[in-house]
Enzyme design. Structure first.
Site, PDB file in Angstrom:
ATOM      1  N   ASP A   1      -7.975  18.497 -14.419  1.00 24.71           N
ATOM      2  CA  ASP A   1      -8.271  17.140 -14.890  1.00 24.71           C
ATOM      3  C   ASP A   1      -7.869  17.103 -16.365  1.00 24.71           C
ATOM      4  O   ASP A   1      -8.536  17.695 -17.217  1.00 24.71           O
ATOM      5  CB  ASP A   1      -9.767  16.855 -14.697  1.00 24.71           C
ATOM      6  CG  ASP A   1     -10.170  15.444 -15.137  1.00 24.71           C
ATOM      7  OD1 ASP A   1      -9.443  14.847 -15.951  1.00 24.71           O
ATOM      8  OD2 ASP A   1     -11.223  14.951 -14.677  1.00 24.71           O
TER       9      ASP A   1
ATOM     10  N   LYS B   1      -8.444   6.018 -19.319  1.00 23.25           N
ATOM     11  CA  LYS B   1      -8.775   6.516 -20.647  1.00 23.25           C
ATOM     12  C   LYS B   1      -7.533   6.482 -21.542  1.00 23.25           C
ATOM     13  O   LYS B   1      -7.017   5.415 -21.814  1.00 23.25           O
ATOM     14  CB  LYS B   1      -9.392   7.917 -20.519  1.00 23.25           C
ATOM     15  CG  LYS B   1     -10.429   8.046 -19.389  1.00 23.25           C
ATOM     16  CD  LYS B   1     -11.670   7.200 -19.592  1.00 23.25           C
ATOM     17  CE  LYS B   1     -12.565   7.105 -18.365  1.00 23.25           C
ATOM     18  NZ  LYS B   1     -12.990   8.374 -17.763  1.00 23.25           N
TER      19      LYS B   1
ATOM     20  N   TYR C   1     -17.013  15.996 -15.636  1.00 28.32           N
ATOM     21  CA  TYR C   1     -17.305  14.569 -15.582  1.00 28.32           C
ATOM     22  C   TYR C   1     -18.369  14.300 -14.511  1.00 28.32           C
ATOM     23  O   TYR C   1     -18.240  14.768 -13.373  1.00 28.32           O
ATOM     24  CB  TYR C   1     -16.009  13.813 -15.273  1.00 28.32           C
ATOM     25  CG  TYR C   1     -16.195  12.323 -15.189  1.00 28.32           C
ATOM     26  CD1 TYR C   1     -16.490  11.588 -16.328  1.00 28.32           C
ATOM     27  CD2 TYR C   1     -16.093  11.651 -13.977  1.00 28.32           C
ATOM     28  CE1 TYR C   1     -16.679  10.211 -16.250  1.00 28.32           C
ATOM     29  CE2 TYR C   1     -16.271  10.286 -13.898  1.00 28.32           C
ATOM     30  CZ  TYR C   1     -16.565   9.573 -15.035  1.00 28.32           C
ATOM     31  OH  TYR C   1     -16.752   8.220 -14.949  1.00 28.32           O
TER      32      TYR C   1
ATOM     33  N   ARG D   1       0.856  -1.202   0.000  1.00 25.98           N
ATOM     34  CA  ARG D   1       0.000   0.000   0.000  1.00 25.98           C
ATOM     35  C   ARG D   1       0.883   1.240   0.000  1.00 25.98           C
ATOM     36  O   ARG D   1       0.643   2.193  -0.728  1.00 25.98           O
ATOM     37  CB  ARG D   1      -0.958   0.009   1.209  1.00 25.98           C
ATOM     38  CG  ARG D   1      -1.696   1.329   1.342  1.00 25.98           C
ATOM     39  CD  ARG D   1      -2.945   1.318   2.221  1.00 25.98           C
ATOM     40  NE  ARG D   1      -2.874   0.415   3.351  1.00 25.98           N
ATOM     41  CZ  ARG D   1      -2.129   0.610   4.451  1.00 25.98           C
ATOM     42  NH1 ARG D   1      -1.385   1.698   4.553  1.00 25.98           N
ATOM     43  NH2 ARG D   1      -2.119  -0.271   5.423  1.00 25.98           N
TER      44      ARG D   1
HETATM   45  C1  LIG Z   1     -13.451   8.791 -16.510  1.00 30.01           C
HETATM   46  C2  LIG Z   1     -13.167  10.145 -16.014  1.00 30.01           C
HETATM   47  C3  LIG Z   1     -12.946  10.383 -14.658  1.00 30.01           C
HETATM   48  C4  LIG Z   1     -13.068   9.293 -13.593  1.00 30.01           C
HETATM   49  O1  LIG Z   1     -12.101   8.315 -13.762  1.00 30.01           O
HETATM   50  P1  LIG Z   1     -12.328   6.750 -13.379  1.00 30.01           P
HETATM   51  O2  LIG Z   1     -11.051   6.129 -13.775  1.00 30.01           O
HETATM   52  O3  LIG Z   1     -13.511   6.279 -14.159  1.00 30.01           O
HETATM   53  O4  LIG Z   1     -12.598   6.715 -11.916  1.00 30.01           O
HETATM   54  C5  LIG Z   1     -12.633  11.679 -14.265  1.00 30.01           C
HETATM   55  N1  LIG Z   1     -12.533  12.676 -15.172  1.00 30.01           N
HETATM   56  C6  LIG Z   1     -12.758  12.487 -16.486  1.00 30.01           C
HETATM   57  C7  LIG Z   1     -12.625  13.631 -17.419  1.00 30.01           C
HETATM   58  C8  LIG Z   1     -13.073  11.218 -16.950  1.00 30.01           C
HETATM   59  O5  LIG Z   1     -13.303  11.043 -18.261  1.00 30.01           O
END
Ligand SMILES: *Cc1c(COP(=O)(O)O)cnc(C)c1O
Length: 381
Positions: free
Chosen positions: A171, A196, A99, A47
Site C-alpha cells: 500500500d 489521497k 489503515y 464497467r
Molecule cells: C485512505 C486509505 C485507504 C483506503 O482508501 P479509500 O480511498 O478511502 O477507500 C487505504 N490505505 C491507506 C494507507 C489509506 O490512507
C-alpha cells in the site's frame, strides 16, 4: 522518461485521436456502438473499460514503473479486488500497524469468508518467516505505516516473499511513487488510495492497483470487471489531472513536513513525534535507502498524554482542518483513536502506539510559517 515527465506524459500518447485534445475527453458513456456484433473500437461497456479510465490506468502504470494499471471506485475497492485472488484456507501476513479500513475489511469481511490474517510487526523482516506456512499466499505491507510512520524494508520483505513463492503487495498511499516505487524493490502489486496524494485535492474517492506481470494483471482485470467496483470517467479525469502535479506537490509536502516535524520536536508541550526523517527514527536508515524524501505525514502525542489535551489542540487549529483523510493540498489534522482507527479495538491500538493523545497531521502545501504558527497557537492555547 524520468519521473516528473511521466506524471504528465506517461501513457498519454493517444488520448484523443479525433481532435487532438491535450487532456483526454471525459467519455461520460456507459456503452459504445458496434457496427456488427463484436465489431467495436476497443470498448463495449464502461464497467469493462472506458477510454478516460484507460488513460488514467496507463498513467498509473507509468508512474509506478509497472505495465498494467487498474482503477477502482475507492482504495478499499482496490484492496478488496486483491483479496479476491484468494480462497478459503489461504493465509495472508499483514503489517500490524495499518489503515483502519484495511484492518476492518480483512477481519470483518474476508476472515468470515475463510481467509486467515496474521498481523505482525515487519520492521525486522526476518521475523516474517516464523509466520509462513504452506497456506500462506500473500504479504501485505503498508509503509510508512498509518499512523505510526514505521518504515518497512520493501526489498528485504520481497526477498522473503520470493524465497517462499508468495505475492507481495504494498500500500503505497503515504509515500506515493514520487518517494518510493515498490515494484522496483520487488513487490508484485502496488496499491493506492488515489483519494489521497494521487488525486491530491480532496475532491474524489478512488483506488488503484499497478502490476508488472501480465498473468497477475489478467486475474485482477477479471475481478475488476466481474465484481464491478470501477470508478467513473469524471473521477478518472480528476485523478489524471492530479497526477500531473504530483511531483510538485510532493516536493512541497516534504519541505513543509520537515519544518513542522522539527517545530513539534522542539516544543516542550509535545511528547513523541513520529516522522521517518528524524535521525533517531528507528527505521531512518531504511527510509533513507528506499525513499526519496520523508513526506508530509507526521504523528505526535502531547506531553500530558491525555485525550483532553489532544482534543483541545485539534479543536483550536485554524489553518489545519480537523478531518479524516490526507494527501490533499490543504493541511489536515486527525485524531486516529476516535477517527480513522476507531474500528481497531483499543487493546490492538495501544499495542501499536495509537494512544488517545496521538494526533496525525497531513501537512499541506501552504506556507510553512503559517502552518507552524497555527500549530504553535493551538498547542499553547
Ligand atoms: C485512505 C486509505 C485507504 C483506503 O482508501 P479509500 O480511498 O478511502 O477507500 C487505504 N490505505 C491507506 C494507507 C489509506 O490512507
Amino acid at each position: 522518461m524520468k519521473f516528473n515527465t511521466k506524471t504528465i506524459h506517461g501513457g498519454q500518447e493517444e488520448t484523443d485521436p479525433a481532435y487532438g485534445s491535450v487532456m483526454p475527453p471525459i467519455y461520460q458513456t456507459s456503452t459504445y456502438s458496434q457496427t456488427t456484433p463484436g465489431g467495436h473500437k476497443g470498448f463495449e461497456y464502461s464497467r469493462s473499460g472506458n477510454p478516460t479510465r484507460a488513460a488514467l490506468e496507463r498513467s498509473l502504470a507509468s508512474i509506478e514503473n509497472g505495465n498494467y494499471g487498474l482503477a477502482f471506485g475507492s482504495g478499499l475497492a482496490a484492496i478488496d479486488a486483491v483479496m479476491k485472488l484468494f480462497k478459503p484456507g489461504d493465509e495472508i501476513i499483514s503489517t500490524n500497524d495499518l489503515y483502519g479500513g484495511s484492518y476492518r475489511l480483512f477481519t470483518k469481511i474476508f476472515e468470515n469468508l475463510g481467509i486467515k490474517y496474521r498481523f505482525i510487526g515487519m520492521q525486522d523482516a526476518a521475523g516474517i518467516e516464523d509466520h509462513i506456512n504452506e497456506n500462506t499466499k500473500l504479504i501485505w505491507v503498508e509503509t510508512p505505516t498509518n499512523p505510526m510512520m514505521n518504515v518497512i524494508d520493501i526489498e528485504a520483505v520481497s526477498k522473503i516473499a520470493k524465497k517462499h513463492d508468495l505475492l507481495l503487495a504494498v500500500d503505497n498511499t503515504f509515500a506515493t511513487p514520487y518517494l518510493q516505487q515498490p515494484l522496483d524493490l520487488g513487490a508484485d502489486i502496488v496499491m493506492h488510495s488515489a483519494t489521497k496524494y494521487l488525486g491530491g485535492h480532496s475532491d474524489v474517492v478512488m483506488g488503484s492497483l499497478v502490476v508488472k506481470e501480465k498473468e497477475l494483471a489478467d486475474k485482477l482485470y477479471f475481478i475488476q470487471n466481474a465484481s464491478g467496483a470501477i470508478c467513473g470517467p469524471q473521477d478518472s479525469f480528476l485523478v489524471l489531472r492530479g497526477i500531473k502535479t504530483l511531483h510538485l506537490r510532493m516536493q512541497r509536502h516534504c519541505e513543509n513536513g520537515e519544518a513542522v516535524a522539527r517545530f513539534l520536536k522542539s516544543h516542550p508541550r509535545v511528547g513523541k513525534v513520529y516522522w521517518p526523517g528524524f535521525e533517531d527514527h528507528p527505521n531512518h536508515e531504511v527510509a533513507k535507502k528506499q525513499m526519496k524524501g520523508f513526506g508530509g505525514m507526521i504523528s505526535f502525542t502531547t506531553k500530558e498524554n491525555s485525550l483532553a489535551s489532544a482534543t483541545k489542540i485539534v479543536e483550536n487549529l485554524k489553518v489545519f482542518t480537523l478531518a479524516e483523510s490526507l494527501g490533499g493540498v490543504e493541511s489536515l489534522a486527525g485524531h486516529p483513536a476516535s477517527m480513522t482507527h476507531a474500528s481497531i479495538p483499543q487493546e490492538e491500538r495501544a499495542k501499536t502506539g495509537i494512544v488517545d493523545s496521538l494526533i496525525r497531521l497531513s501537512v499541506g502545501v501552504e506556507d510553512e510559517e503559517d502552518l507552524v504558527a497555527d500549530l504553535k497557537q493551538a498547542i499553547e492555547a
